[in-house]
Enzyme design. Structure first.
Site, PDB file in Angstrom:
ATOM      1  N   LYS A  14       0.832  -1.213   0.000  1.00  0.00           N
ATOM      2  CA  LYS A  14       0.000   0.000   0.000  1.00  0.00           C
ATOM      3  C   LYS A  14       0.867   1.264   0.000  1.00  0.00           C
ATOM      4  O   LYS A  14       0.667   2.160  -0.810  1.00  0.00           O
ATOM      5  CB  LYS A  14      -0.935   0.014   1.233  1.00  0.00           C
ATOM      6  CG  LYS A  14      -1.849  -1.209   1.328  1.00  0.00           C
ATOM      7  CD  LYS A  14      -2.761  -1.139   2.536  1.00  0.00           C
ATOM      8  CE  LYS A  14      -2.077  -1.220   3.881  1.00  0.00           C
ATOM      9  NZ  LYS A  14      -1.471  -2.543   4.212  1.00  0.00           N
ATOM     10  N   ARG A  89     -10.157   0.347   8.635  1.00  0.00           N
ATOM     11  CA  ARG A  89      -9.788  -1.039   8.951  1.00  0.00           C
ATOM     12  C   ARG A  89     -10.944  -1.826   9.538  1.00  0.00           C
ATOM     13  O   ARG A  89     -10.774  -2.986   9.897  1.00  0.00           O
ATOM     14  CB  ARG A  89      -8.608  -1.049   9.913  1.00  0.00           C
ATOM     15  CG  ARG A  89      -7.248  -1.129   9.184  1.00  0.00           C
ATOM     16  CD  ARG A  89      -6.137  -0.998  10.185  1.00  0.00           C
ATOM     17  NE  ARG A  89      -4.998  -1.807   9.888  1.00  0.00           N
ATOM     18  CZ  ARG A  89      -3.884  -1.349   9.299  1.00  0.00           C
ATOM     19  NH1 ARG A  89      -3.792  -0.109   8.908  1.00  0.00           N
ATOM     20  NH2 ARG A  89      -2.867  -2.154   9.103  1.00  0.00           N
ATOM     21  N   ARG A 128      11.873  -6.779   5.449  1.00  0.00           N
ATOM     22  CA  ARG A 128      11.946  -5.359   5.800  1.00  0.00           C
ATOM     23  C   ARG A 128      12.376  -5.191   7.259  1.00  0.00           C
ATOM     24  O   ARG A 128      13.085  -4.260   7.613  1.00  0.00           O
ATOM     25  CB  ARG A 128      10.597  -4.675   5.565  1.00  0.00           C
ATOM     26  CG  ARG A 128      10.687  -3.174   5.851  1.00  0.00           C
ATOM     27  CD  ARG A 128       9.402  -2.436   5.558  1.00  0.00           C
ATOM     28  NE  ARG A 128       8.330  -2.914   6.404  1.00  0.00           N
ATOM     29  CZ  ARG A 128       7.064  -2.573   6.250  1.00  0.00           C
ATOM     30  NH1 ARG A 128       6.718  -1.754   5.274  1.00  0.00           N
ATOM     31  NH2 ARG A 128       6.142  -3.031   7.064  1.00  0.00           N
ATOM     32  N   ARG A 134      11.047  -1.380  12.644  1.00  0.00           N
ATOM     33  CA  ARG A 134       9.639  -1.458  13.058  1.00  0.00           C
ATOM     34  C   ARG A 134       9.440  -2.675  13.949  1.00  0.00           C
ATOM     35  O   ARG A 134       9.674  -3.808  13.524  1.00  0.00           O
ATOM     36  CB  ARG A 134       8.728  -1.566  11.820  1.00  0.00           C
ATOM     37  CG  ARG A 134       8.256  -0.223  11.307  1.00  0.00           C
ATOM     38  CD  ARG A 134       7.389  -0.356  10.078  1.00  0.00           C
ATOM     39  NE  ARG A 134       6.083  -0.963  10.324  1.00  0.00           N
ATOM     40  CZ  ARG A 134       5.075  -0.928   9.459  1.00  0.00           C
ATOM     41  NH1 ARG A 134       5.215  -0.292   8.311  1.00  0.00           N
ATOM     42  NH2 ARG A 134       3.930  -1.520   9.734  1.00  0.00           N
ATOM     43  N   ARG A 146      -0.618  -9.752  12.795  1.00  0.00           N
ATOM     44  CA  ARG A 146      -1.166  -8.633  12.002  1.00  0.00           C
ATOM     45  C   ARG A 146      -2.025  -9.171  10.861  1.00  0.00           C
ATOM     46  O   ARG A 146      -3.090  -8.620  10.554  1.00  0.00           O
ATOM     47  CB  ARG A 146      -0.020  -7.780  11.426  1.00  0.00           C
ATOM     48  CG  ARG A 146       0.657  -6.919  12.469  1.00  0.00           C
ATOM     49  CD  ARG A 146       2.029  -6.468  12.022  1.00  0.00           C
ATOM     50  NE  ARG A 146       2.026  -5.598  10.861  1.00  0.00           N
ATOM     51  CZ  ARG A 146       3.105  -5.305  10.142  1.00  0.00           C
ATOM     52  NH1 ARG A 146       4.281  -5.819  10.472  1.00  0.00           N
ATOM     53  NH2 ARG A 146       3.018  -4.494   9.109  1.00  0.00           N
TER      54      ARG A 146
HETATM   55  P1  AP5 Z   1       4.682  -1.653   1.912  1.00  0.00           P
HETATM   56  O1  AP5 Z   1       4.514  -0.802   0.719  1.00  0.00           O
HETATM   57  O2  AP5 Z   1       5.226  -1.043   3.141  1.00  0.00           O
HETATM   58  O3  AP5 Z   1       3.301  -2.389   2.248  1.00  0.00           O
HETATM   59  P2  AP5 Z   1       2.107  -1.920   3.150  1.00  0.00           P
HETATM   60  O4  AP5 Z   1       0.902  -2.580   2.618  1.00  0.00           O
HETATM   61  O5  AP5 Z   1       2.103  -0.442   3.270  1.00  0.00           O
HETATM   62  O6  AP5 Z   1       2.557  -2.629   4.502  1.00  0.00           O
HETATM   63  P3  AP5 Z   1       2.548  -2.101   6.002  1.00  0.00           P
HETATM   64  O7  AP5 Z   1       3.589  -2.832   6.753  1.00  0.00           O
HETATM   65  O8  AP5 Z   1       2.583  -0.616   6.046  1.00  0.00           O
HETATM   66  O9  AP5 Z   1       1.177  -2.670   6.428  1.00  0.00           O
HETATM   67  P4  AP5 Z   1       0.263  -2.465   7.632  1.00  0.00           P
HETATM   68  O10 AP5 Z   1      -1.058  -2.299   7.050  1.00  0.00           O
HETATM   69  O11 AP5 Z   1       0.427  -3.564   8.614  1.00  0.00           O
HETATM   70  O12 AP5 Z   1       0.902  -1.209   8.376  1.00  0.00           O
HETATM   71  P5  AP5 Z   1       0.317   0.171   8.818  1.00  0.00           P
HETATM   72  O13 AP5 Z   1       1.454   1.093   8.908  1.00  0.00           O
HETATM   73  O14 AP5 Z   1      -0.866   0.542   8.035  1.00  0.00           O
HETATM   74  O15 AP5 Z   1       5.551  -2.912   1.472  1.00  0.00           O
HETATM   75  C1  AP5 Z   1       5.958  -3.884   2.408  1.00  0.00           C
HETATM   76  C2  AP5 Z   1       7.356  -4.409   2.030  1.00  0.00           C
HETATM   77  O16 AP5 Z   1       7.270  -5.112   0.791  1.00  0.00           O
HETATM   78  C3  AP5 Z   1       8.398  -3.302   1.817  1.00  0.00           C
HETATM   79  O17 AP5 Z   1       9.629  -3.746   2.272  1.00  0.00           O
HETATM   80  C4  AP5 Z   1       8.382  -3.097   0.288  1.00  0.00           C
HETATM   81  O18 AP5 Z   1       9.600  -2.624  -0.171  1.00  0.00           O
HETATM   82  C5  AP5 Z   1       8.098  -4.512  -0.206  1.00  0.00           C
HETATM   83  N1  AP5 Z   1       7.354  -4.532  -1.472  1.00  0.00           N
HETATM   84  C6  AP5 Z   1       6.328  -3.703  -1.856  1.00  0.00           C
HETATM   85  N2  AP5 Z   1       5.882  -4.051  -3.076  1.00  0.00           N
HETATM   86  C7  AP5 Z   1       6.616  -5.126  -3.460  1.00  0.00           C
HETATM   87  C8  AP5 Z   1       6.614  -5.932  -4.642  1.00  0.00           C
HETATM   88  N3  AP5 Z   1       5.771  -5.706  -5.661  1.00  0.00           N
HETATM   89  N4  AP5 Z   1       7.489  -6.966  -4.708  1.00  0.00           N
HETATM   90  C9  AP5 Z   1       8.358  -7.207  -3.683  1.00  0.00           C
HETATM   91  N5  AP5 Z   1       8.412  -6.462  -2.550  1.00  0.00           N
HETATM   92  C10 AP5 Z   1       7.552  -5.426  -2.442  1.00  0.00           C
HETATM   93  O19 AP5 Z   1      -0.213  -0.172  10.285  1.00  0.00           O
HETATM   94  C11 AP5 Z   1       0.670  -0.503  11.318  1.00  0.00           C
HETATM   95  C12 AP5 Z   1      -0.102  -0.592  12.620  1.00  0.00           C
HETATM   96  O20 AP5 Z   1      -0.644   0.709  12.946  1.00  0.00           O
HETATM   97  C13 AP5 Z   1      -1.309  -1.527  12.638  1.00  0.00           C
HETATM   98  O21 AP5 Z   1      -0.952  -2.853  12.917  1.00  0.00           O
HETATM   99  C14 AP5 Z   1      -2.141  -0.900  13.764  1.00  0.00           C
HETATM  100  O22 AP5 Z   1      -1.623  -1.244  15.020  1.00  0.00           O
HETATM  101  C15 AP5 Z   1      -1.923   0.586  13.537  1.00  0.00           C
HETATM  102  N6  AP5 Z   1      -2.935   1.155  12.619  1.00  0.00           N
HETATM  103  C16 AP5 Z   1      -2.720   1.710  11.401  1.00  0.00           C
HETATM  104  N7  AP5 Z   1      -3.872   2.103  10.844  1.00  0.00           N
HETATM  105  C17 AP5 Z   1      -4.846   1.790  11.719  1.00  0.00           C
HETATM  106  C18 AP5 Z   1      -6.255   1.916  11.702  1.00  0.00           C
HETATM  107  N8  AP5 Z   1      -6.894   2.440  10.653  1.00  0.00           N
HETATM  108  N9  AP5 Z   1      -6.950   1.473  12.790  1.00  0.00           N
HETATM  109  C19 AP5 Z   1      -6.327   0.947  13.848  1.00  0.00           C
HETATM  110  N10 AP5 Z   1      -4.995   0.766  13.920  1.00  0.00           N
HETATM  111  C20 AP5 Z   1      -4.243   1.186  12.880  1.00  0.00           C
HETATM  112 MG    MG Z   2       2.239   0.921   4.882  1.00  0.00          MG
END
Ligand code: AP5
Ligand code: MG
Length: 190
Positions: A14, A89, A128, A134, A146
């Protein structure tokens, strides 16, 4: 306004794809995870609270997250549109987003979900985790938690947006460039 919910499980890409999409379509990218991480870094009250949930791979409580999201939207109310990454979410958050955008005279135009298998997600996140610092990337147990939370609490939103004719699923496995092309082919038709 063009408002896109960029959806998918942890590690689906994302954040990676939002960075391209925001530039090509002149949109504001709001990642709730990134906003929480900024707050953790600067040790705010919000950051301390969020950390206690994030480090375990659990969702931060809805009222905290939705208030924060609302502030981010209001800060940018004159923009071309938003990419929402990691929000909503659950249905509570989706309804909150609807109200926040309605008050801006706007709506969600599309929910685009990046589809990636669990094993690829785990591999990407643990990889990562070697350099990201992280806490929630640091162990397979937390990463799998997660993903479990995604299926039990978040995935239901595909149906929620599908009922509104706004759901688009795309294959999130392949080169980053190819996935950007798939994404653009959906966005350019909106
Ligand atoms: P990346 O682009 O970072 O993927 P992402 O989907 O953004 O993954 P996140 O780790 O950010 O997901 P998340 O939803 O758990 O985290 P968030 O910060 O929202 O890519 C991931 C990896 O893959 C990278 O190393 C990238 O380089 C690699 N990659 C990308 N594309 C690729 C490809 N095509 N091929 C190979 N490799 C590739 O949330 C974190 C925490 O915050 C949650 O667990 C929760 O505690 C809290 N939180 C956030 N939002 C909310 C909400 N709305 N409500 C409640 N809690 C929340
Ligand atoms: Mg992200």
């Amino acid at each position: 306004m063009l408002n896109i919910v960029l959806f998918g499980p942890p590690g689906a890409g994302k954040g990676t794809q939002a960075n391209f999409l925001k530039q090509s379509h002149n949109l504001i990218h709001i990642s709730t995870g990134d906003v929480f991480r900024k707050n953790i870094k600067s040790r705010t009250k919000l950051g301390n609270l969020a950390k206690s949930f994030m480090d375990k791979g659990l969702l931060v409580p809805d009222h905290v997250t939705t208030e924060m999201l609302k502030d981010e939207v209001l800060k940018n109310s004159n923009c071309n549109g938003f990419i929402f990454d990691g929000f909503p979410r659950n249905v509570f958050q989706a309804e909150a987003l609807k109200t926040i955008l309605f008050n801006q005279g706007s709506t969600v135009d599309a929910m685009i979900a990046l589809e990636v298998s669990d094993e690829v997600l785990v591999k990407r996140l643990l990889n990562r985790g070697k350099t990201s610092g992280r806490a929630d990337d640091s162990s397979e147990e937390i990463v799998r938690n997660r993903i479990k939370v995604y299926y039990s609490e978040t995935a239901i939103l595909k149906k929620y947006y599908d009922k509104q004719g706004k759901y688009y699923g795309i294959n999130g496995v392949g080169t980053i460039d190819n996935i950007t092309k798939r994404l653009n082919s959906v966005v350019n038709k909106l």
